[in-house]
Design a protein around this motif. Structure first.
Motif, PDB file in Angstrom:
ATOM      1  N   ALA A   1      -3.090  -7.828  11.243  1.00 24.31           N
ATOM      2  CA  ALA A   1      -2.782  -6.610  11.988  1.00 24.31           C
ATOM      3  C   ALA A   1      -1.675  -6.832  13.012  1.00 24.31           C
ATOM      4  CB  ALA A   1      -4.037  -6.095  12.681  1.00 24.31           C
ATOM      5  N   ARG A   2      -1.648  -7.982  13.632  1.00 24.94           N
ATOM      6  CA  ARG A   2      -0.659  -8.259  14.670  1.00 24.94           C
ATOM      7  C   ARG A   2       0.391  -9.261  14.194  1.00 24.94           C
ATOM      8  NH1 ARG A   2      -5.125  -8.509  19.594  1.00 24.94           N
ATOM      9  NH2 ARG A   2      -5.159  -6.265  20.031  1.00 24.94           N
ATOM     10  N   GLY A   3       0.534  -9.391  12.900  1.00 18.67           N
ATOM     11  CA  GLY A   3       1.507 -10.321  12.353  1.00 18.67           C
ATOM     12  C   GLY A   3       2.917  -9.770  12.387  1.00 18.67           C
ATOM     13  N   ALA A   4       3.885 -10.658  12.298  1.00 24.24           N
ATOM     14  CA  ALA A   4       5.284 -10.250  12.249  1.00 24.24           C
ATOM     15  C   ALA A   4       5.595  -9.672  10.876  1.00 24.24           C
ATOM     16  CB  ALA A   4       6.183 -11.453  12.524  1.00 24.24           C
ATOM     17  N   ILE A   5       6.588  -8.785  10.817  1.00 23.96           N
ATOM     18  CA  ILE A   5       6.998  -8.200   9.550  1.00 23.96           C
ATOM     19  C   ILE A   5       7.566  -9.301   8.659  1.00 23.96           C
ATOM     20  CG2 ILE A   5       8.567  -6.582   8.430  1.00 23.96           C
ATOM     21  CD1 ILE A   5       8.413  -4.851  10.915  1.00 23.96           C
ATOM     22  N   SER A   6       7.049  -9.392   7.456  1.00 22.20           N
ATOM     23  CA  SER A   6       7.483 -10.403   6.513  1.00 22.20           C
ATOM     24  C   SER A   6       7.228  -9.898   5.104  1.00 22.20           C
ATOM     25  CB  SER A   6       6.724 -11.719   6.740  1.00 22.20           C
ATOM     26  OG  SER A   6       5.342 -11.531   6.428  1.00 22.20           O
ATOM     27  N   THR A   7       7.788 -10.575   4.132  1.00 25.77           N
ATOM     28  CA  THR A   7       7.541 -10.181   2.745  1.00 25.77           C
ATOM     29  C   THR A   7       6.063 -10.281   2.416  1.00 25.77           C
ATOM     30  OG1 THR A   7       8.009 -12.442   2.010  1.00 25.77           O
ATOM     31  CG2 THR A   7       9.843 -10.895   2.017  1.00 25.77           C
ATOM     32  N   GLU A   8       5.401 -11.330   2.914  1.00 26.36           N
ATOM     33  CA  GLU A   8       3.981 -11.515   2.626  1.00 26.36           C
ATOM     34  C   GLU A   8       3.143 -10.380   3.209  1.00 26.36           C
ATOM     35  OE1 GLU A   8       6.011 -13.770   3.817  1.00 26.36           O
ATOM     36  OE2 GLU A   8       5.990 -15.458   2.399  1.00 26.36           O
ATOM     37  N   ARG A   9       3.507  -9.922   4.405  1.00 25.73           N
ATOM     38  CA  ARG A   9       2.744  -8.849   5.056  1.00 25.73           C
ATOM     39  C   ARG A   9       2.944  -7.524   4.340  1.00 25.73           C
ATOM     40  NH1 ARG A   9       3.071  -5.315   9.859  1.00 25.73           N
ATOM     41  NH2 ARG A   9       1.128  -5.485  11.052  1.00 25.73           N
ATOM     42  N   ILE A  10       4.174  -7.230   3.910  1.00 29.61           N
ATOM     43  CA  ILE A  10       4.439  -5.968   3.224  1.00 29.61           C
ATOM     44  C   ILE A  10       3.656  -5.888   1.921  1.00 29.61           C
ATOM     45  CG2 ILE A  10       6.228  -4.612   2.052  1.00 29.61           C
ATOM     46  CD1 ILE A  10       8.189  -5.616   4.166  1.00 29.61           C
ATOM     47  N   ARG A  11       3.513  -6.999   1.213  1.00 27.70           N
ATOM     48  CA  ARG A  11       2.799  -6.992  -0.074  1.00 27.70           C
ATOM     49  C   ARG A  11       1.361  -6.492   0.062  1.00 27.70           C
ATOM     50  NH1 ARG A  11       5.299 -12.188  -0.774  1.00 27.70           N
ATOM     51  NH2 ARG A  11       7.017 -12.042  -2.278  1.00 27.70           N
ATOM     52  N   VAL A  12       0.761  -6.681   1.221  1.00 27.97           N
ATOM     53  CA  VAL A  12      -0.645  -6.300   1.401  1.00 27.97           C
ATOM     54  C   VAL A  12      -0.811  -5.216   2.469  1.00 27.97           C
ATOM     55  CG1 VAL A  12      -1.598  -8.466   0.551  1.00 27.97           C
ATOM     56  CG2 VAL A  12      -0.997  -8.271   2.971  1.00 27.97           C
ATOM     57  N   ASP A  13       0.273  -4.518   2.801  1.00 25.88           N
ATOM     58  CA  ASP A  13       0.211  -3.470   3.830  1.00 25.88           C
ATOM     59  C   ASP A  13      -0.284  -2.167   3.205  1.00 25.88           C
ATOM     60  OD1 ASP A  13       0.444  -2.058   6.155  1.00 25.88           O
ATOM     61  OD2 ASP A  13       2.633  -2.040   6.206  1.00 25.88           O
ATOM     62  N   ILE A  14      -1.536  -2.157   2.813  1.00 30.24           N
ATOM     63  CA  ILE A  14      -2.113  -1.020   2.091  1.00 30.24           C
ATOM     64  C   ILE A  14      -3.543  -0.812   2.585  1.00 30.24           C
ATOM     65  CG2 ILE A  14      -2.988  -2.396   0.153  1.00 30.24           C
ATOM     66  CD1 ILE A  14      -1.162   0.899  -0.306  1.00 30.24           C
ATOM     67  N   ALA A  15      -3.963   0.432   2.693  1.00 33.68           N
ATOM     68  CA  ALA A  15      -5.303   0.747   3.194  1.00 33.68           C
ATOM     69  C   ALA A  15      -5.890   1.922   2.431  1.00 33.68           C
ATOM     70  CB  ALA A  15      -5.267   1.071   4.686  1.00 33.68           C
ATOM     71  N   LEU A  16      -7.206   1.908   2.323  1.00 35.05           N
ATOM     72  CA  LEU A  16      -7.962   3.062   1.846  1.00 35.05           C
ATOM     73  C   LEU A  16      -8.819   3.572   2.987  1.00 35.05           C
ATOM     74  CD1 LEU A  16      -9.349   2.343  -1.747  1.00 35.05           C
ATOM     75  CD2 LEU A  16      -7.516   3.903  -1.079  1.00 35.05           C
TER      76      LEU A  16
ATOM     77  N   HIS B   1      -1.179  -1.069   8.309  1.00 29.54           N
ATOM     78  CA  HIS B   1      -0.903  -1.136   9.751  1.00 29.54           C
ATOM     79  C   HIS B   1      -1.231   0.177  10.453  1.00 29.54           C
ATOM     80  CE1 HIS B   1       3.153   0.427   8.495  1.00 29.54           C
ATOM     81  NE2 HIS B   1       3.066   1.076   9.644  1.00 29.54           N
ATOM     82  N   CYS B   2      -1.466   1.249   9.677  1.00 29.03           N
ATOM     83  CA  CYS B   2      -1.908   2.522  10.255  1.00 29.03           C
ATOM     84  C   CYS B   2      -3.410   2.533  10.530  1.00 29.03           C
ATOM     85  CB  CYS B   2      -1.578   3.671   9.309  1.00 29.03           C
ATOM     86  SG  CYS B   2       0.177   3.924   9.003  1.00 29.03           S
ATOM     87  N   ALA B   3      -4.108   1.509  10.085  1.00 33.57           N
ATOM     88  CA  ALA B   3      -5.568   1.493  10.147  1.00 33.57           C
ATOM     89  C   ALA B   3      -6.114   0.726  11.340  1.00 33.57           C
ATOM     90  CB  ALA B   3      -6.132   0.893   8.856  1.00 33.57           C
ATOM     91  N   PHE B   4      -5.226   0.114  12.141  1.00 32.24           N
ATOM     92  CA  PHE B   4      -5.679  -0.764  13.217  1.00 32.24           C
ATOM     93  C   PHE B   4      -5.364  -0.185  14.593  1.00 32.24           C
ATOM     94  CE2 PHE B   4      -5.496  -3.516   9.590  1.00 32.24           C
ATOM     95  CZ  PHE B   4      -6.533  -4.434   9.783  1.00 32.24           C
TER      96      PHE B   4
END
Length: 270
Positions: free
Chosen positions: A109-124, A65-68
């Motif tokens: 990027a604009r999704g609500a906070i959820s378990t599914e979103r946290i699992r993939v909240d990673i960026a390079l 979420h820091c990448a958008f």
């Protein structure tokens, strides 16, 4: 979809009550910073900040979420994010612009906070040029069994944006179904911070801070398991790396020297 609040309450309420870990040490002096130079502040176009950590001389690990860009809903354009390694009171060991960003395709990027979103909240994020390891030694990812529940975090954040604040010891509360919770002191700006677990003589990255909140007065941070997802992002980065531009040499009559030529960055790296 199960929301984060419901999921967190279901698991955290069952935990024994413990004192909130809040001890932070500001790494102000050069000696304090030694070994932590790979942690840096990410200055986002538009004024926001996140925390990132080098995992290779030219690769920064942070939260997706820091990448958008909030205005466009797309990745920041090349040059719109600046990584300042080991920043303390206006002085960094190295400043580098970010020229390539990769996040999981399923991250909204604009999704609500959820378990599914946290699992993939990673960026390079790939830097324009590598930072020499003599200046900032990258951190490795954690592997193998996690012995004990003690972890640490070093981050920037609201009210402490000008220097790394390190919490030497906090607790891993639980890990389940690709998620982790910890009682580390995280706040706005701490997003993307590496959660470190001791392995050998140096901490290794166990997770990345995605979000946080308070439950029954306790600050709780949430992150994801990294197994497999970082390698997937590296493959995406190699696939999406821009092809080098061919240079054109223009020679003047009677001269063996070129008067112009294209400049380009050699692809590759980790």
């Amino acid at each position: 979809m199960k929301t984060l609040t419901a999921f967190a309450l279901a698991l955290v309420i069952a935990l024994p009550v413990a004192a909130q870990n809040s001890g932070l040490r500001r790494l102000t002096d050069r000696d304090d910073l030694f070994g932590w130079e790979a942690v840096g502040r990410l200055n986002l176009n538009g004024g926001g900040i996140c925390t990132g950590t080098l995992i290779a001389p030219d690769l920064v690990l942070t939260a997706a979420h820091c990448a958008f860009d909030d205005a466009t809903g797309r990745h920041f354009a090349p040059g719109q994010v600046l990584f300042q390694a080991g920043l303390r009171d206006g002085v960094s060991v190295a400043d580098r612009k970010v020229v390539q960003i990769e996040t999981p395709p399923e991250f909204a990027a604009r999704g609500a906070i959820s378990t599914e979103r946290i699992r993939v909240d990673i960026a390079l994020m790939r830097l324009e040029t590598p930072i020499p390891t003599a200046l900032a030694d990258p951190f490795a990812l954690h592997s193998g069994d996690l012995r004990g529940s003690e972890v640490s975090v070093s981050s920037y954040g609201r009210g402490r944006t000008e220097a790394i604040s390190r919490q030497r010891s906090c607790s891993l509360l639980w890990r389940d179904q690709g998620l982790m919770a910890f009682d580390c002191n995280v706040t706005f700006g701490s997003s993307g911070s590496a959660i470190l677990a001791r392995e050998g003589t140096r901490g290794r990255i166990l997770s990345v801070v995605s979000t946080g909140g308070k439950i029954d007065g306790r600050v709780v941070g949430y992150g994801m398991e990294l197994d497999g997802i970082v390698d997937r992002l590296k493959r995406q980065m190699r696939r999406d790396a821009p092809a080098p531009r061919a240079s054109v040499r223009r020679l003047q009559a009677g001269s063996g020297r070129s008067t112009a030529g294209a400049k380009f960055v050699r692809p590759g790296g980790s």
